[in-house]
Design a protein around this motif. Structure first.
Motif, mmCIF file in Angstrom:
data_model
loop_
_atom_site.group_PDB
_atom_site.id
_atom_site.type_symbol
_atom_site.label_atom_id
_atom_site.label_comp_id
_atom_site.label_asym_id
_atom_site.label_seq_id
_atom_site.Cartn_x
_atom_site.Cartn_y
_atom_site.Cartn_z
ATOM 1 N N HIS A 167 0.712 -1.115 0.014
ATOM 2 C CA HIS A 167 0.195 -0.159 0.033
ATOM 3 C C HIS A 167 0.758 1.456 0.248
ATOM 4 C CE1 HIS A 167 -2.708 3.133 1.502
ATOM 5 N NE2 HIS A 167 -3.795 2.429 1.035
ATOM 6 N N VAL A 168 0.487 2.149 -0.781
ATOM 7 C CA VAL A 168 0.990 3.515 -0.815
ATOM 8 C C VAL A 168 0.303 4.863 -0.618
ATOM 9 C CG1 VAL A 168 2.257 5.082 -2.441
ATOM 10 C CG2 VAL A 168 2.917 2.502 -2.535
ATOM 11 N N LEU A 169 0.677 5.446 0.039
ATOM 12 C CA LEU A 169 -0.031 6.864 0.403
ATOM 13 C C LEU A 169 0.405 7.860 0.160
ATOM 14 C CD1 LEU A 169 -2.452 8.440 1.768
ATOM 15 C CD2 LEU A 169 -1.099 8.595 3.951
ATOM 16 N N VAL A 170 -0.101 8.664 -1.116
ATOM 17 C CA VAL A 170 0.337 9.896 -1.572
ATOM 18 C C VAL A 170 -0.268 11.306 -1.033
ATOM 19 C CG1 VAL A 170 0.779 10.890 -3.818
ATOM 20 C CG2 VAL A 170 0.387 8.441 -3.854
ATOM 21 N N VAL A 171 0.404 11.998 -0.626
ATOM 22 C CA VAL A 171 0.334 13.430 -0.073
ATOM 23 C C VAL A 171 0.761 14.511 -0.969
ATOM 24 C CG1 VAL A 171 0.274 14.694 2.004
ATOM 25 C CG2 VAL A 171 0.650 12.215 2.097
ATOM 26 N N ASP A 172 -0.179 15.090 -1.475
ATOM 27 C CA ASP A 172 0.302 16.237 -2.496
ATOM 28 C C ASP A 172 -1.082 17.227 -2.412
ATOM 29 O OD1 ASP A 172 1.038 17.915 -4.667
ATOM 30 O OD2 ASP A 172 2.588 16.602 -4.867
ATOM 31 N N ASP A 173 -0.902 18.706 -2.173
ATOM 32 C CA ASP A 173 -2.000 19.567 -2.314
ATOM 33 C C ASP A 173 -2.481 19.560 -3.888
ATOM 34 O OD1 ASP A 173 0.846 20.859 -2.588
ATOM 35 O OD2 ASP A 173 -0.898 22.476 -3.062
ATOM 36 N N ASP A 174 -1.992 19.117 -4.798
ATOM 37 C CA ASP A 174 -2.236 19.175 -6.303
ATOM 38 C C ASP A 174 -2.886 17.999 -6.680
ATOM 39 O OD1 ASP A 174 -2.268 19.403 -9.022
ATOM 40 O OD2 ASP A 174 -0.449 20.371 -9.287
ATOM 41 N N SER A 175 -4.057 18.215 -7.072
ATOM 42 C CA SER A 175 -5.051 17.138 -7.400
ATOM 43 C C SER A 175 -4.470 16.178 -8.600
ATOM 44 C CB SER A 175 -6.759 17.705 -7.412
ATOM 45 O OG SER A 175 -7.048 18.271 -6.411
ATOM 46 N N SER A 176 -4.194 17.183 -9.541
ATOM 47 C CA SER A 176 -3.487 16.427 -10.878
ATOM 48 C C SER A 176 -2.216 15.571 -10.472
ATOM 49 C CB SER A 176 -3.236 17.636 -11.817
ATOM 50 O OG SER A 176 -1.988 18.368 -11.461
ATOM 51 N N VAL A 177 -1.551 16.035 -9.669
ATOM 52 C CA VAL A 177 -0.543 15.189 -9.412
ATOM 53 C C VAL A 177 -0.857 13.677 -8.622
ATOM 54 C CG1 VAL A 177 1.701 14.760 -7.759
ATOM 55 C CG2 VAL A 177 1.362 16.835 -9.182
ATOM 56 N N LEU A 178 -1.866 13.860 -7.623
ATOM 57 C CA LEU A 178 -2.277 12.766 -6.958
ATOM 58 C C LEU A 178 -3.089 11.707 -7.982
ATOM 59 C CD1 LEU A 178 -4.302 14.386 -3.816
ATOM 60 C CD2 LEU A 178 -2.050 13.278 -4.000
ATOM 61 N N LYS A 179 -3.744 12.391 -8.932
ATOM 62 C CA LYS A 179 -4.642 11.293 -9.915
ATOM 63 C C LYS A 179 -3.536 10.990 -10.668
ATOM 64 C CE LYS A 179 -8.084 11.524 -13.471
ATOM 65 N NZ LYS A 179 -8.871 12.706 -14.257
ATOM 66 N N LEU A 180 -2.381 11.473 -11.225
ATOM 67 C CA LEU A 180 -1.561 11.143 -12.126
ATOM 68 C C LEU A 180 -0.839 9.782 -11.498
ATOM 69 C CD1 LEU A 180 0.134 11.314 -14.904
ATOM 70 C CD2 LEU A 180 1.686 12.775 -13.451
ATOM 71 N N ILE A 181 -0.360 9.966 -10.185
ATOM 72 C CA ILE A 181 0.375 8.932 -9.463
ATOM 73 C C ILE A 181 -0.225 7.673 -9.168
ATOM 74 C CG2 ILE A 181 1.663 8.541 -7.354
ATOM 75 C CD1 ILE A 181 2.901 11.325 -7.367
ATOM 76 N N LYS A 182 -1.797 8.205 -8.653
ATOM 77 C CA LYS A 182 -2.603 6.921 -8.423
ATOM 78 C C LYS A 182 -2.838 6.009 -9.510
ATOM 79 C CE LYS A 182 -6.824 5.787 -6.195
ATOM 80 N NZ LYS A 182 -7.928 6.269 -5.182
ATOM 81 N N ASN A 183 -3.307 6.744 -10.648
ATOM 82 C CA ASN A 183 -3.221 5.853 -11.998
ATOM 83 C C ASN A 183 -2.229 5.127 -12.321
ATOM 84 O OD1 ASN A 183 -5.977 7.082 -11.975
ATOM 85 N ND2 ASN A 183 -5.539 8.722 -13.592
ATOM 86 N N TYR A 184 -1.039 5.672 -12.197
ATOM 87 C CA TYR A 184 0.021 5.015 -12.723
ATOM 88 C C TYR A 184 0.557 3.848 -11.832
ATOM 89 C CZ TYR A 184 5.084 4.067 -13.924
ATOM 90 O OH TYR A 184 6.213 3.669 -14.360
ATOM 91 N N LEU A 185 0.445 4.027 -10.297
ATOM 92 C CA LEU A 185 0.601 2.908 -9.379
ATOM 93 C C LEU A 185 -0.317 1.852 -9.122
ATOM 94 C CD1 LEU A 185 2.511 5.032 -6.845
ATOM 95 C CD2 LEU A 185 3.437 3.811 -8.523
ATOM 96 N N SER A 186 -1.536 2.096 -9.508
ATOM 97 C CA SER A 186 -2.550 1.098 -9.027
ATOM 98 C C SER A 186 -2.735 -0.038 -9.548
ATOM 99 C CB SER A 186 -4.089 1.947 -9.434
ATOM 100 O OG SER A 186 -4.107 2.303 -10.576
ATOM 101 N N GLY A 187 -1.814 -0.343 -10.680
ATOM 102 C CA GLY A 187 -1.715 -1.619 -11.346
ATOM 103 C C GLY A 187 -0.929 -2.507 -10.269
ATOM 104 N N ARG A 188 -0.054 -2.078 -9.508
ATOM 105 C CA ARG A 188 0.924 -2.720 -8.742
ATOM 106 C C ARG A 188 0.589 -2.596 -7.293
ATOM 107 N NH1 ARG A 188 6.056 -5.309 -9.332
ATOM 108 N NH2 ARG A 188 7.395 -5.201 -7.603
#
Length: 283
Positions: A167-188
């Motif tokens: 499990h990974v928790l991503v903390v960032d105030d930029d919603s676009s960054v959160l969405k980008l990283i989540k979409n990239y990592l969610s496969g693994r």
């Protein structure tokens, strides 16, 4: 005395054990196997030791370590190679310029930690290369003491680790960054997001994660403040944290590293490097 150690290699389970268990003896920092990444870590961290946890790197990959090994030798930073006899032998043949202390990976983790700590203590006292040779001989001589016990322990750890999705928790105030990283990592990985440090700490009160990707610059509580709260909480003090930062100034980078995160990534985020960093820390 606490030692700063820089760790790399494909044996993710062993790398994770260093971060989980060595808080009293070592300050740990993981690196990818890229030459530039390791050189930057050596430059800014100035580690007391370099740990190479081998697991199927192959001869060609090991030969690429020669340049890194030469720099480590020049700076008198001892190298510890942890693997089975075959891979350690391949390392010694491929990287002839480096005098490494070889440790059998079948040893129980506590024995590996003890060997490294003892070797560093002796090297510090003697201040000569003879210490490395003597410790290598001693380690080879007593490696069989805990082999059977270690094989059982490692087998259970590897089976447990393989069955669980990290499990990974991503903390960032930029919603676009959160969405980008989540979409990239969610496969693994299982991925959760938080738009502020307060939300992240609230999440950690009731839920667990294996790694926090933490923005360094945020409104309100900045990344360093959040990391301080994580380290001061008995339930999260050993939680791996990797900073996401736009900081490029040398002095500021050193300030980032002084917080002792498990890594840092410059924005805009290189997704391949992000993936490699996460694998180095949690597998």
């Amino acid at each position: 005395m606490k030692y700063k150690i820089l760790i790399t290699g494909n044996n993710r389970n062993l790398v994770s054990q260093f971060f989980d268990n060595t808080g009293q003896r070592f300050d740990c920092m993981a690196s990818s196997d890229r030459y530039v990444d390791i050189m930057n870590h050596i430059k800014y961290i100035q580690p007391d030791a370099f740990i190479f946890c081998l697991n199927g790197e192959g001869v060609d990959a090991l030969k690429k370590f020669t340049g890194i090994g030469n720099e480590l030798s020049r700076k008198k930073i001892p190298v510890f190679v942890i693997s089975d006899q075959k891979e350690c032998s391949q390392f010694e043949k491929a990287v002839t310029s480096v005098k490494a202390v070889i440790i059998d990976k079948s040893l129980a983790y506590r024995n590996i930690e003890e060997k490294i700590a003892r070797a560093l203590e002796d090297m510090r006292r003697l201040g000569t290369r003879k210490a490395t040779s003597d410790m290598a001989a001693q380690i080879t001589a007593d490696a069989a003491e805990a082999v059977k016990e270690a094989e059982k322990i490692m087998s259970r750890l590897e089976a447990s680790e393989a069955d669980r999705r990290k499990h990974v928790l991503v903390v960032d105030d930029d919603s676009s960054v959160l969405k980008l990283i989540k979409n990239y990592l969610s496969g693994r990985y299982d991925v959760a997001t938080a738009k502020s440090g307060k939300v992240a700490m609230k999440f950690l009160e009731t839920k667990k994660t294996d790694l926090v990707l933490l923005d360094y610059e945020m409104p309100g509580e900045k990344g360093p403040e959040v990391l301080s709260q994580i380290r001061n909480n008995i339930n999260t003090k050993n939680l791996p944290v990797v900073f996401l930062t736009g900081v490029t100034d040398k002095e500021k980078i050193q300030d980032v590293l002084a917080m002792k995160p498990q890594g840092y990534l410059l924005k805009p985020i290189d997704m391949m490097k992000l993936s490699s960093t996460i694998k180095n820390v949690i597998g």
